[in-house]
Motif scaffolding. Structure first.
Motif, mmCIF file in Angstrom:
data_model
loop_
_atom_site.group_PDB
_atom_site.id
_atom_site.type_symbol
_atom_site.label_atom_id
_atom_site.label_comp_id
_atom_site.label_asym_id
_atom_site.label_seq_id
_atom_site.Cartn_x
_atom_site.Cartn_y
_atom_site.Cartn_z
ATOM 1 N N LEU A 8 0.963 -1.167 -0.045
ATOM 2 C CA LEU A 8 0.260 -0.107 0.036
ATOM 3 C C LEU A 8 0.931 1.296 -0.186
ATOM 4 C CD1 LEU A 8 -2.885 1.313 0.113
ATOM 5 C CD2 LEU A 8 -2.681 0.961 2.715
ATOM 6 N N GLN A 9 2.106 1.121 0.752
ATOM 7 C CA GLN A 9 3.088 2.603 0.886
ATOM 8 C C GLN A 9 3.584 2.488 -0.720
ATOM 9 O OE1 GLN A 9 3.907 4.851 2.479
ATOM 10 N NE2 GLN A 9 5.804 5.432 2.433
ATOM 11 N N HIS A 10 3.882 1.722 -1.351
ATOM 12 C CA HIS A 10 4.345 1.778 -2.481
ATOM 13 C C HIS A 10 3.290 2.261 -3.500
ATOM 14 C CE1 HIS A 10 8.144 0.297 -1.809
ATOM 15 N NE2 HIS A 10 7.730 -1.268 -1.409
ATOM 16 N N ARG A 11 2.060 1.706 -3.417
ATOM 17 C CA ARG A 11 1.044 2.356 -4.317
ATOM 18 C C ARG A 11 0.584 3.914 -4.063
ATOM 19 N NH1 ARG A 11 -5.440 0.102 -4.525
ATOM 20 N NH2 ARG A 11 -5.952 1.863 -6.090
ATOM 21 N N THR A 12 0.670 4.002 -2.647
ATOM 22 C CA THR A 12 0.243 5.414 -2.500
ATOM 23 C C THR A 12 1.716 6.468 -2.844
ATOM 24 O OG1 THR A 12 -0.521 4.998 -0.401
ATOM 25 C CG2 THR A 12 0.500 7.037 -0.433
ATOM 26 N N LEU A 13 2.890 6.140 -2.873
ATOM 27 C CA LEU A 13 3.909 6.843 -3.347
ATOM 28 C C LEU A 13 3.664 6.998 -5.043
ATOM 29 C CD1 LEU A 13 6.910 5.599 -1.251
ATOM 30 C CD2 LEU A 13 5.675 7.681 -1.085
#
Length: 426
Positions: A8-13
């Motif tokens: 989710l962090q990667h997608r958010t970035l």
């Protein structure tokens, strides 16, 4: 961090990167010609710094609004609303230029400042789900995404001006057409793609971890440490982190905005065209954001305070070089503005990491909004005073004074180097 949270962090970035590329073009395009447009419409160099002051004043108001919206409903509605308002302000500037209305110009520039506030607030969203030791790198990822749009925006100042002139819009209003489209596109990307919301998800994780911790601690006698002193210590650490982080970012913003605002005016007064000024500002914007990945790693590894000190020293060098650069030397002015952007980058990444480390997730968005208000007010003061200082003295005096002001970072954080504690590990 679990695998799901990491994904989710990667997608958010990724979503934030796309939005920042678009918003960077909108921000930099307007900054390049804002002072020149005001100078033409008002007929005064002393008021040429007014656009930057109005932009940053509008940014201050928006920062509070975005902080409150994000605190209540999440980053997605807060950021999307900010960019949409920035697009509206861009259109207002174009209409003001067509009507030659100074009053409308002032109001539109104030609204246009929403885009600047949102562009900065997005960096906090990048850190919501990041691990403590990777927060600066997450922040820097969001910042560096602004580079592409931030460099392209000023370079398109002349072409968009020509296009505007062809359709009956004043030449200097052209870049604001680009800004309106770019901000609106960023708003659409965030509104449709930033799901699930990083801040809301981070709160859910923090609540789950707290519940687990309380369940475990309920089986242990809590007589070793009085709760009162513990709470007081936590509160003092939070206040300390907010004060130090905000001081670093406020000083760097004031110095950067003051010198940057008057550089295009200084160049035009000495025979340089819009294209040359746009190239210098493009290099400056690149230096503001492009070094972010390296800066983030340095802040995480070397430390927050050392990099904040490096910010003050770099800004001093920038101010001195701009002050002594010959009026006909575009190269030296470009180098000075590059150092100005680099010093700002050091200060923003280190200051943001200090703030994010200190503030608990429960109140993070609201506190970050108020911190950015202070930053915006500092920028407004720097922009407003820059034109007055240049008119009364010179660009060299402004630049040298800005460099000296940046050194105030050193005594401001003297003795502030304390071991980082995972207060807000969420």
């Amino acid at each position: 961090m679990t695998t799901t949270t990491a994904e989710l962090q990667h997608r958010t970035l990724r979503v934030l990167v796309v939005a920042q590329v678009l918003s960077g073009a909108g921000l930099a395009a307007g900054v390049t010609v804002g002072a020149l447009l005001a100078q033409d419409m008002l007929g005064s160099t002393g008021l040429a710094g007014l656009p930057a002051a109005l932009l940053t004043a509008g940014s201050a108001v928006t920062a509070v609004a975005i902080g409150r919206i994000s605190q209540e409903w999440g980053r997605r509605p807060g950021l999307a609303t900010g960019y949409a308002v920035g697009a509206l302000g861009s259109v207002g500037v174009v209409v003001a230029a067509v009507l030659d209305s100074s009053a409308l110009l002032f109001a539109a520039l104030f609204v246009y400042g929403a885009g600047s506030a949102t562009n900065l607030q997005a960096r906090y969203a990048g850190a919501d789900l990041a691990e403590v030791d990777h927060r600066a790198r997450a922040i820097s990822t969001v910042l560096v995404a602004t580079t592409l749009g931030g460099v392209v925006g000023p370079l398109l100042a002349a072409p968009t001006g020509d296009l505007a002139h062809m359709v009956g819009v004043p030449h200097l209003a052209g870049p604001f057409l680009l800004a309106g489209v770019a901000y609106l596109a960023a708003a659409v990307v965030l509104a449709t793609r930033l799901r699930p919301d990083p801040l809301l998800h981070a709160r859910e994780l923090a609540s789950s971890e707290l519940a687990s911790s309380e369940l475990a601690s309920s089986e242990v006698a809590l007589t070793e440490v009085p709760p009162g002193p513990v709470a007081e210590t936590r509160a003092a650490q939070v206040r300390h982190g907010i004060l130090v982080g905000a001081t670093v970012m406020v000083l760097t913003q004031a110095v950067m905005v003051a010198i940057m605002t008057m550089t295009p005016v200084h160049m035009r007064d000495h025979g340089h065209g819009t294209a040359a000024a746009g190239a210098v500002i493009a290099l400056h914007v690149a230096a503001m954001y492009l070094p972010s990945p390296v800066t983030g790693r340095l802040v995480d590894r070397v430390g927050r305070t050392p990099m904040a000190i490096a910010s003050g020293v770099t800004l001093l060098l920038a101010g001195v070089l701009a002050a002594v650069a010959p009026d006909d030397s575009v190269l030296l002015l470009a180098l000075a503005l590059a150092l100005l952007g680099l010093g700002w980058n050091f200060g923003l990444v280190s200051g943001t990491a200090i703030i994010t480390d200190a503030v608990p997730i429960e109140t993070r968005a609201r506190t970050q909004g108020w911190v950015d208000v202070s930053i915006a007010i500092a920028g407004a003061g720097g922009g407003l005073m820059s034109g007055v200082v240049v008119e009364m003295t010179s660009y060299s005096v402004l630049s040298f004074a800005g460099g000296l002001l940046a050194l105030a970072i050193l005594p401001a954080i003297a003795g502030a180097a304390r071991p980082r504690t995972p207060l807000a590990a969420a």
